[in-house]
Design an enzyme around this catalytic site. Structure first.
Site, short mmCIF file in Angstrom:
data_model
loop_
_atom_site.label_atom_id
_atom_site.label_comp_id
_atom_site.label_asym_id
_atom_site.label_seq_id
_atom_site.Cartn_x
_atom_site.Cartn_y
_atom_site.Cartn_z
N LYS A 49 0.85 -1.20 0.00
CA LYS A 49 0.00 0.00 0.00
C LYS A 49 0.89 1.25 0.00
O LYS A 49 1.90 1.30 0.72
CB LYS A 49 -0.87 -0.03 1.26
CG LYS A 49 -1.88 1.11 1.36
CD LYS A 49 -2.72 0.98 2.65
CE LYS A 49 -3.82 2.03 2.72
NZ LYS A 49 -4.64 1.87 3.94
N SER A 68 -9.44 1.84 2.90
CA SER A 68 -8.50 2.59 2.12
C SER A 68 -7.46 1.75 1.39
O SER A 68 -6.84 2.24 0.46
CB SER A 68 -7.77 3.57 3.05
OG SER A 68 -7.00 2.85 4.00
N SER A 105 -10.05 -0.34 7.08
CA SER A 105 -9.34 -0.24 5.81
C SER A 105 -8.64 -1.50 5.32
O SER A 105 -8.15 -1.53 4.21
CB SER A 105 -8.32 0.90 5.86
OG SER A 105 -8.97 2.14 5.81
#
Lengths: 448, 448
Positions: free
Chosen positions: A80, A149, A173
């Site tokens: 990420k 996210s 997330s």
């Protein structure tokens, strides 16, 4: 070649170690798949095929030279884009950080490299891992959100571009995009994995988490990532990790699960409500319904009363200075965070302690809590979805895992299990047990 | 008999262990002294001579039975009345807690009993260890304050009623009364001594501290008190304590001290300014003057921005409910605490981290900071004095010791040494060194 994108990380490590597969062959296959499909899915924001091949070649040389192999030797992992990487930019999904190039790897990334993993690329995150979505689409239906996210990490694993990925969770997330994309997501206990070099939103709430296509792969990744780090004072000292070894074992007693609806059950889709009620019933004596005490009703407000001031503290000045490089939602969050009193903030932290103590009692009686991961399948469009079934467990630091065991509308829906604080290995073992119990009836294949 | 009230704790332990003095004789002598003078000084709020004698008799029986003796066997210790005690009430100096009787000892008290100490009585504290003074007077001049909040503990040690006492410090509540009463006071590094069972004002700011008439006695007491306690998550795990052994040694190199005036030097009395400038000069090469970075100028406001909201969070509802049982000052503090934003609170915590990092660098170059303990001698009347020379070091968690080396107006004035975080033993060794350097010129006898 196509088959290789379906290998589990564990299988790949075994094949590579035995010399039946080279790191280069494996990486080449995953690169090919990524180049074929990521134009549509848009999981990656920074991705350099030559750099991937170079890492793979070096790992093959290492193996041929007879040097010892790490536990993830030759396995590509997607990261990420809020984890600092020395070889890729790290932009935090934020206009204000466009072109940012950290000098050092985050501790979690450093551990991956040390374990022989290939840093495959950086995945799309919502803006500063908060709300405003990036470009990623759900691999099961391109008209739907992958969730956020950690959008790109979940999508990349679901679509077979990589077997493993890193994400982070401050509210929902990891668990939410894993549920929407039909993969296994694990948010371990707070303080299990170092957050040094990861964009900090809230020290109390932030967790590093992982994505995989099976529980055993996730456990193998956690074994590499978990550990004390003086740079993250919340990380705990573990005598032994052994997530994978424990997860692979049989529960010594028939597991007892607590089915928890929470005070926000009405936010679940009717189809999700029905599916969970049926699931609980089908598990018979293994499941009892448990109601959380009334004071859990403030949990969602408490979460906001911690996160918003923490983010205003961390980002306030930078968001002010960034002007239009930050979204309207982010500006609003900062303004909201500035409106909280210290008393409300401290009150929320106090409430969290009380909830944590209550859950400690619950987990003396049950192996795990059984509860939805999300309100339902991924919604159409790009809002990243509702974290309503995540806030409590994130805030109290419990380990959570979501399993792709249900579906609705041809879309995956995750089953979340929540465990006792610090007892992540047992939770993963329970997750394996549940998968075996439910799989024959419900298991679906992800699109690939 | 009178002489016994001048014994150091170390001497008393030795005499008792060798059978030259019984715990009962020693306790009887201290009881007699206390009964003679505490009517005027008012150090004790809860005090039961028969209970003291019973403890002493039991300790003598233990010695005669040949069982092993604790490191404080037979030594009476006075306890500030914010430490829970199972045998005495604990009223926290607060009308709202009048008659409160805890069931369990605070961990620090438990450790004292385990070490063979006699719990002599509970000493006067300001209201909830904050501002509003109790009845205690300064043993050197009854028209002056003993300082607060650990008023009775400092006065009891200064007047020879006990050799040792426990106090606590959230701003200046150990160092200031020790300076005013002419005794040694030590506030160890944050997290050295458990606060379980002690009235909690602010987890970040609260420290347990000690009073004695010499550094070696204070070190001996710290050896008993220091240690990890799962009930106080801020306590650190020590491999070895050895405060007394280290403090008794010679510094391996000539100590270098940093004379620090702080940004509030103008708050010190002119006589204190002059005395410290002379002291610094007289120490020659051992002292260099160091200016704190400009951003330390917010320290005093930062301290308030942490303490006031923390106390509003802990006590707000109880103070509201207590009405006139709480002082006007306490009601005002709660109102003020409620006025802080979460952002200001978090900003203050962030500033503290920055100051702590800056001080860590300073203590790589200097053994200790030399700075006033108080603005001057104890003022006339009962305001407990100004903590201006304490806030920085309390907030950053440094170990602090005050030494009764100066005087003005026939009243004692403390010299404060501040050490590197966690390096309390070295600080005490430096304190012994300084005492030996300065004593021939300046040392005064406390009134007893």
């Amino acid at each position: 070649m196509t088959d290789l994108s379906g290998l589990s990380a564990r299988e790949a490590v075994g094949e590579i170690a035995r010399g039946k597969l080279s790191a280069l062959e494996y990486a080449t296959a995953l690169l090919k798949r990524t180049q074929e499909i990521d134009g549509e899915i848009k999981a990656f924001i920074h991705f350099d095929p030559e750099h991937v091949l170079m890492q793979a070649e070096r790992l093959d040389e290492q193996r041929l030279s007879g040097r010892p192999l790490g536990p993830l030797h030759g396995v590509p992992v997607a990261i990420k884009d809020i984890f600092d990487t020395a070889d890729y930019p790290t932009e935090n999904g934020w206009g204000a950080h466009a072109g940012r190039r950290p000098r050092r790897d985050a501790e979690a990334v450093r551990r991956l490299r040390e374990a022989g993993a290939i840093i495959f690329g950086k995945t799309v995150t919502t803006e500063v891992a908060y709300f405003n979505p990036g470009a990623t689409r759900n691999p099961h239906d391109l008209s739907r959100t992958p969730g956020g996210s950690s959008s790109g990490s979940a999508a990349a694993v679901a679509a077979g571009m990589v077997p493993l990925a890193l994400g982070s969770q401050t509210n929902g997330s990891v668990i939410r995009p894993a549920s929407f994309c039909g993969v296994v997501g694990v948010k371990p206990s707070h303080g299990t994995i170092s957050r040094a070099g990861v964009l900090l939103l809230s020290k109390k709430l932030d967790h590093v988490g992982v994505f995989a296509r099976g529980v055993d792969d996730a456990a193998m990744l956690l074994d590499v990532l978990a550990g004390h780090d003086p740079e993250d004072s919340d990380t705990r000292i573990h005598a032994a990790r052994g997530f994978a070894a424990t997860a692979a074992g049989e529960p010594p007693l028939p597991p007892k699960l607590a089915f928890v609806r929470t005070q926000r059950w009405d936010r679940a889709d009717p189809s999700t409500q029905k599916a969970f009620e049926e699931l609980a019933t089908s598990l018979g004596d293994h499941v009892e319904e448990v109601e959380l005490p009334d004071y859990f009703a403030t949990a969602w407000d408490d979460h906001r009363a911690i996160m918003a001031p923490d983010m205003a503290h961390r980002f306030g000045a930078a968001v002010d200075a960034s002007g239009e490089a930050s979204s309207k939602q982010l500006h609003e969050l900062i303004a909201q965070g500035r409106g909280y009193s210290a008393e409300r903030y401290l009150g929320a932290l106090g409430n969290v302690q009380r909830m944590r103590a209550s859950l400690a009692g619950l987990f003396e009686r049950y192996y795990a809590v059984l509860t939805p991961a999300t309100t339902g399948p991924a919604p159409k469009g790009m809002p990243t979805g509702d974290p309503v079934f995540n806030s409590i467990w994130t805030m109290t630091g419990q380990p959570c895992v979501t399993l792709p065991l249900l579906s609705h509308d041809d879309m995956p829906v995750g089953v979340q299990l929540v465990g006792a604080f610090g007892d992540d290995a047992r939770l993963l073992r329970t997750a394996n047990w549940l998968t075996q119990h439910v799989a024959p009836k419900k298991r679906k294949k992800a699109r690939r």
